[in-house]
Motif scaffolding. Structure first.
Motif, PDB file in Angstrom:
ATOM      1  N   THR A 183     108.274  26.039   9.022  1.00 11.44           N
ATOM      2  CA  THR A 183     109.416  26.454   9.824  1.00 11.44           C
ATOM      3  C   THR A 183     109.330  25.751  11.175  1.00 11.44           C
ATOM      4  N   HIS A 184     110.414  25.094  11.547  1.00 11.63           N
ATOM      5  CA  HIS A 184     110.493  24.364  12.810  1.00 11.63           C
ATOM      6  C   HIS A 184     111.279  25.220  13.805  1.00 11.63           C
ATOM      7  N   PRO A 185     110.651  25.690  14.890  1.00  5.88           N
ATOM      8  CA  PRO A 185     111.338  26.589  15.815  1.00  5.88           C
ATOM      9  C   PRO A 185     112.403  25.902  16.672  1.00  5.88           C
ATOM     10  N   GLU A 186     112.337  24.574  16.791  1.00  4.62           N
ATOM     11  CA  GLU A 186     113.315  23.880  17.615  1.00  4.62           C
ATOM     12  C   GLU A 186     114.637  23.715  16.867  1.00  4.62           C
ATOM     13  N   CYS A 187     115.674  23.364  17.617  1.00  4.82           N
ATOM     14  CA  CYS A 187     116.974  23.078  17.021  1.00  4.82           C
ATOM     15  C   CYS A 187     117.069  21.576  16.781  1.00  4.82           C
ATOM     16  N   LYS A 188     117.557  21.218  15.605  1.00  8.21           N
ATOM     17  CA  LYS A 188     117.653  19.800  15.253  1.00  8.21           C
ATOM     18  C   LYS A 188     118.946  19.561  14.490  1.00  8.21           C
ATOM     19  N   ILE A 189     119.651  18.504  14.840  1.00  6.16           N
ATOM     20  CA  ILE A 189     120.925  18.195  14.186  1.00  6.16           C
ATOM     21  C   ILE A 189     120.705  17.535  12.832  1.00  6.16           C
ATOM     22  N   ASP A 190     119.528  16.916  12.637  1.00  4.97           N
ATOM     23  CA  ASP A 190     119.289  16.195  11.386  1.00  4.97           C
ATOM     24  C   ASP A 190     117.931  16.557  10.763  1.00  4.97           C
ATOM     25  N   PRO A 191     117.735  17.838  10.395  1.00  3.80           N
ATOM     26  CA  PRO A 191     116.450  18.210   9.787  1.00  3.80           C
ATOM     27  C   PRO A 191     116.224  17.421   8.500  1.00  3.80           C
ATOM     28  N   MET A 192     114.946  17.034   8.283  1.00  3.29           N
ATOM     29  CA  MET A 192     114.616  16.249   7.099  1.00  3.29           C
ATOM     30  C   MET A 192     113.177  16.531   6.695  1.00  3.29           C
ATOM     31  N   ARG A 193     112.916  16.421   5.381  1.00  6.64           N
ATOM     32  CA  ARG A 193     111.560  16.580   4.876  1.00  6.64           C
ATOM     33  C   ARG A 193     111.361  15.699   3.650  1.00  6.64           C
ATOM     34  N   ASN A 194     110.183  15.080   3.556  1.00  7.80           N
ATOM     35  CA  ASN A 194     109.761  14.354   2.362  1.00  7.80           C
ATOM     36  C   ASN A 194     108.783  15.230   1.599  1.00  7.80           C
ATOM     37  N   ASN A 195     108.666  15.008   0.314  1.00 10.80           N
ATOM     38  CA  ASN A 195     107.652  15.687  -0.485  1.00 10.80           C
ATOM     39  C   ASN A 195     106.802  14.632  -1.184  1.00 10.80           C
ATOM     40  N   SER A 196     105.576  14.978  -1.483  1.00 11.88           N
ATOM     41  CA  SER A 196     104.623  14.038  -2.072  1.00 11.88           C
ATOM     42  C   SER A 196     105.026  13.622  -3.487  1.00 11.88           C
ATOM     43  N   PRO A 197     104.678  12.386  -3.868  1.00  9.40           N
ATOM     44  CA  PRO A 197     104.875  11.973  -5.262  1.00  9.40           C
ATOM     45  C   PRO A 197     104.068  12.888  -6.181  1.00  9.40           C
ATOM     46  N   GLN A 198     104.572  13.113  -7.386  1.00  8.00           N
ATOM     47  CA  GLN A 198     103.907  14.010  -8.327  1.00  8.00           C
ATOM     48  C   GLN A 198     104.428  13.789  -9.733  1.00  8.00           C
ATOM     49  N   THR A 199     103.668  14.279 -10.688  1.00  8.46           N
ATOM     50  CA  THR A 199     104.104  14.285 -12.076  1.00  8.46           C
ATOM     51  C   THR A 199     104.297  15.737 -12.477  1.00  8.46           C
ATOM     52  N   LEU A 200     105.501  16.057 -12.910  1.00  5.67           N
ATOM     53  CA  LEU A 200     105.820  17.439 -13.288  1.00  5.67           C
ATOM     54  C   LEU A 200     105.236  17.753 -14.662  1.00  5.67           C
ATOM     55  N   PRO A 201     104.810  18.992 -14.880  1.00  2.59           N
ATOM     56  CA  PRO A 201     104.237  19.356 -16.168  1.00  2.59           C
ATOM     57  C   PRO A 201     105.284  19.521 -17.268  1.00  2.59           C
ATOM     58  N   ARG A 202     106.548  19.672 -16.891  1.00  4.13           N
ATOM     59  CA  ARG A 202     107.597  19.897 -17.893  1.00  4.13           C
ATOM     60  C   ARG A 202     108.948  19.428 -17.360  1.00  4.13           C
ATOM     61  N   TYR A 203     109.885  19.243 -18.260  1.00  2.87           N
ATOM     62  CA  TYR A 203     111.249  18.887 -17.875  1.00  2.87           C
ATOM     63  C   TYR A 203     111.965  20.118 -17.355  1.00  2.87           C
ATOM     64  N   GLY A 204     113.046  19.906 -16.619  1.00  2.67           N
ATOM     65  CA  GLY A 204     113.828  21.013 -16.064  1.00  2.67           C
ATOM     66  C   GLY A 204     114.644  20.516 -14.897  1.00  2.67           C
ATOM     67  N   LYS A 205     114.346  21.047 -13.692  1.00  2.00           N
ATOM     68  CA  LYS A 205     115.087  20.593 -12.523  1.00  2.00           C
ATOM     69  C   LYS A 205     114.221  20.649 -11.275  1.00  2.00           C
ATOM     70  N   ALA A 206     114.564  19.786 -10.333  1.00  2.00           N
ATOM     71  CA  ALA A 206     113.939  19.739  -9.015  1.00  2.00           C
ATOM     72  C   ALA A 206     115.026  20.082  -8.003  1.00  2.00           C
ATOM     73  N   CYS A 207     114.723  21.009  -7.100  1.00  2.00           N
ATOM     74  CA  CYS A 207     115.719  21.466  -6.127  1.00  2.00           C
ATOM     75  C   CYS A 207     115.179  21.388  -4.712  1.00  2.00           C
ATOM     76  N   ALA A 208     116.080  21.229  -3.762  1.00  2.00           N
ATOM     77  CA  ALA A 208     115.763  21.295  -2.342  1.00  2.00           C
ATOM     78  C   ALA A 208     116.634  22.393  -1.739  1.00  2.00           C
ATOM     79  N   HIS A 209     116.048  23.178  -0.815  1.00  2.00           N
ATOM     80  CA  HIS A 209     116.747  24.313  -0.211  1.00  2.00           C
ATOM     81  C   HIS A 209     116.569  24.263   1.302  1.00  2.00           C
TER      82      HIS A 209
END
Length: 108
Positions: free
Chosen positions: A65-91
């Motif tokens: 959680t970023h306490p500051e205000c930002k007009i362009d919040p962004m996040r990267n996630n690490s490369p990975q291999t998923l154990p199963r098919y399905g879906k990847a979501c960002a919230h």
């Protein structure tokens, strides 16, 4: 479901890779014109979740959680291999409330 999104802003979620292997993942907000002049998103975080083909979430990568205000919040996630098919979501959460989500189906 009804939600308010600031005028001129879009939530983007990028997933690159092949099969169950994710080589790059990024999510963030892009704002333009008048919307870019506002105070932005305060107390924000971006989470990534992964669900199987029955829509059951099996992994969550909770962002800081970023306490500051930002007009362009962004996040990267690490490369990975998923154990199963399905879906990847960002919230995007603002002040502890989920404001918007975007998902990609991960299939063969």
């Amino acid at each position: 479901m009804t939600m308010k999104v600031p005028t001129g802003c879009v939530f983007t979620h990028i997933v690159r890779g092949g099969g169950k292997k994710i080589t790059y993942q990024n999510a963030g907000v892009d704002c333009a014109f008048v919307a870019a002049l506002g105070s932005g998103f305060c107390n924000w975080r971006i989470d990534f979740t992964y669900a199987n083909t029955n829509n059951k979430t099996y992994r969550t990568s909770r962002g800081r959680t970023h306490p500051e205000c930002k007009i362009d919040p962004m996040r990267n996630n690490s490369p990975q291999t998923l154990p199963r098919y399905g879906k990847a979501c960002a919230h995007l959460h603002v002040n502890g409330v989920r404001r918007v989500s975007q998902c990609h189906h991960i299939t063969r």
